[in-house]
Design a protein around this motif. Structure first.
Motif, short mmCIF file in Angstrom:
data_model
loop_
_atom_site.label_atom_id
_atom_site.label_comp_id
_atom_site.label_asym_id
_atom_site.label_seq_id
_atom_site.Cartn_x
_atom_site.Cartn_y
_atom_site.Cartn_z
N GLU A 204 31.84 36.23 43.74
CA GLU A 204 32.79 35.77 44.74
C GLU A 204 33.26 34.35 44.43
O GLU A 204 32.49 33.52 43.91
N GLY A 205 34.52 34.08 44.74
CA GLY A 205 35.06 32.74 44.60
C GLY A 205 35.03 32.01 45.93
O GLY A 205 34.44 32.48 46.91
N SER A 206 35.69 30.86 45.99
CA SER A 206 35.73 30.08 47.23
C SER A 206 37.09 29.43 47.39
O SER A 206 37.85 29.31 46.43
N GLY A 207 37.37 29.03 48.60
CA GLY A 207 38.64 28.37 48.88
C GLY A 207 39.74 29.37 49.17
O GLY A 207 39.48 30.54 49.50
N ALA A 208 40.98 28.91 49.05
CA ALA A 208 42.13 29.75 49.38
C ALA A 208 42.44 30.73 48.26
O ALA A 208 42.15 30.48 47.09
N THR A 209 43.05 31.86 48.65
CA THR A 209 43.52 32.82 47.65
C THR A 209 44.66 32.20 46.86
O THR A 209 45.51 31.48 47.41
N ILE A 210 44.69 32.44 45.58
CA ILE A 210 45.71 31.87 44.69
C ILE A 210 47.10 32.38 45.08
O ILE A 210 47.28 33.55 45.40
N THR A 211 48.07 31.48 45.06
CA THR A 211 49.45 31.85 45.37
C THR A 211 50.36 31.49 44.21
O THR A 211 49.98 30.73 43.31
N ALA A 212 51.58 32.04 44.23
CA ALA A 212 52.56 31.75 43.18
C ALA A 212 52.83 30.26 43.12
O ALA A 212 52.91 29.58 44.16
N GLY A 213 52.95 29.73 41.92
CA GLY A 213 53.19 28.31 41.72
C GLY A 213 51.95 27.52 41.40
O GLY A 213 52.04 26.41 40.87
N LYS A 214 50.78 28.08 41.70
CA LYS A 214 49.53 27.40 41.38
C LYS A 214 49.28 27.47 39.87
O LYS A 214 49.59 28.47 39.22
N SER A 215 48.69 26.42 39.32
CA SER A 215 48.29 26.41 37.92
C SER A 215 46.83 26.85 37.85
O SER A 215 45.99 26.33 38.58
N VAL A 216 46.54 27.82 36.99
CA VAL A 216 45.19 28.36 36.89
C VAL A 216 44.66 28.27 35.47
O VAL A 216 45.43 28.26 34.50
N LYS A 217 43.35 28.17 35.38
CA LYS A 217 42.67 28.22 34.09
C LYS A 217 41.74 29.43 34.15
O LYS A 217 40.89 29.52 35.05
N VAL A 218 41.91 30.36 33.21
CA VAL A 218 41.23 31.66 33.30
C VAL A 218 40.54 32.00 31.98
O VAL A 218 41.13 31.89 30.90
N ASP A 219 39.26 32.42 32.10
CA ASP A 219 38.55 33.01 30.97
C ASP A 219 38.69 34.52 31.10
O ASP A 219 38.59 35.06 32.21
N TYR A 220 38.85 35.22 29.97
CA TYR A 220 39.10 36.66 30.07
C TYR A 220 38.64 37.39 28.82
O TYR A 220 38.51 36.81 27.75
N THR A 221 38.42 38.68 28.99
CA THR A 221 38.23 39.61 27.87
C THR A 221 39.01 40.86 28.19
O THR A 221 38.88 41.42 29.29
N GLY A 222 39.85 41.32 27.26
CA GLY A 222 40.67 42.51 27.46
C GLY A 222 40.19 43.65 26.57
O GLY A 222 39.94 43.44 25.38
N LYS A 223 40.05 44.83 27.17
CA LYS A 223 39.59 46.00 26.42
C LYS A 223 40.49 47.19 26.65
O LYS A 223 41.11 47.32 27.72
N LEU A 224 40.54 48.06 25.66
CA LEU A 224 41.17 49.37 25.82
C LEU A 224 40.18 50.30 26.50
O LEU A 224 38.98 50.01 26.58
N ILE A 225 40.66 51.44 26.95
CA ILE A 225 39.81 52.38 27.66
C ILE A 225 38.73 52.98 26.75
O ILE A 225 37.70 53.47 27.22
N ASN A 226 38.93 52.89 25.43
CA ASN A 226 37.91 53.39 24.50
C ASN A 226 36.83 52.35 24.19
O ASN A 226 35.95 52.58 23.37
#
Length: 280
Positions: A185-207
């Motif tokens: 879980e996160g905290s604070g307000a839900t992100i809205t358009a115009g906000k600058s975000v820093k995101v860590d991610y991993t993207g996978k295919l369904i296989n």
């Protein structure tokens, strides 16, 4: 009897050697194609101009320096067969290969690099041949290819539902057709358009293949709602808060759609594990 046996064995050995030589000989066609078959496929379907061919490819210089390797990229090439731009081109050689064939196609380095108006790179000498080591995965007519793509598109929702039930049984399905699993879980307000975000991610295919990840690199930073990322990401982030870590299962219409991108095939739903590091 002994003489006959020796003669017979000699004929068998000679015949075996002949077949062996024929199997691995370099073939040269009238269109300039020069290739060596290493493994024969079904031999039934030879690529014709206009067909769609899917293949893995390693391109090597004469000194074995590797220029391209689709196995490492986990990204086979999908392309229509067309007449080559010069005699002895790789495109011409494709018309002599069948589904399942493995071969080395020899392409004149002079013709190849002259065509793209580039000097010969280091390790490639004048008059030498580049080695295109190819494995033909499939050959389809344009109609067959389009039909397969349409079926994949129509079946995507069901494929996603079955996959989510098996792998994300606690997922929430959103109104956009995405599936969401909150890991932290996160905290604070839900992100809205115009906000600058820093995101860590991993993207996978369904296989299960990972096609991209920021882990071990710098997190990606951008403004939400500005079209900097795929629509699925925009919608996912506007459900998240700072510090949240979630998995999103995103349909292709909110990702790379019918075109695909790089290692991502057309009509591919994507799985992203995303963590919001910061919000400004």
């Amino acid at each position: 009897m002994t003489k006959f046996l020796k003669t017979s064995l000699g004929l068998v050995a000679a015949t075996s050697l002949l077949f062996s030589c024929n199997e691995f000989k370099v073939t040269q066609e009238t269109d300039g194609s020069k290739f060596q078959i290493h493994e024969k496929g079904d031999g039934k379907t030879t690529a014709k101009e206009g067909d769609i061919v899917t293949f893995d490819l390693v391109i090597k210089a004469p000194n074995d320096t590797v220029f391209t390797d689709t196995y490492k990229r986990k990204e086979p090439i999908v392309m229509p067969v067309q007449k080559g731009a010069f005699k002895g081109s790789f495109d011409n050689a494709l018309t002599h290969l069948s589904a399942g064939d493995s071969a080395t196609v020899y392409v004149s380095a002079d013709s190849l690099f002259m065509r793209v108006q580039q000097p010969l790179p280091p390790g490639v000498t004048k008059g030498s041949d580049m080695k295109f080591i190819v494995k033909i995965k499939s050959i389809q007519t344009m109609a067959e290819f389009q039909k397969a793509q349409e079926e994949k598109k129509n079946n995507e929702a069901k494929v996603m539902e079955n996959y989510a039930q098996k792998n994300f049984p606690n997922a929430t399905k959103t109104q956009y057709g995405m599936y969401r699993v909150v890991l932290k879980e996160g905290s604070g307000a839900t992100i809205t358009a115009g906000k600058s975000v820093k995101v860590d991610y991993t993207g996978k295919l369904i296989n299960g293949t990972t096609f991209d990840s920021s882990v071990g690199r710098e997190p990606i930073e951008f403004s939400v709602g500005q079209g900097a990322v795929i629509p699925g990401w925009e919608q996912a982030l506007m459900m998240m808060k700072k510090g949240e870590k979630s998995i999103f299962f995103i349909p292709s219409n909110l990702a790379y759609g019918e075109q695909g991108s790089g290692p991502i095939p057309p009509f591919s739903p994507l799985i992203f594990e995303m963590e919001v590091i910061d919000v400004k």
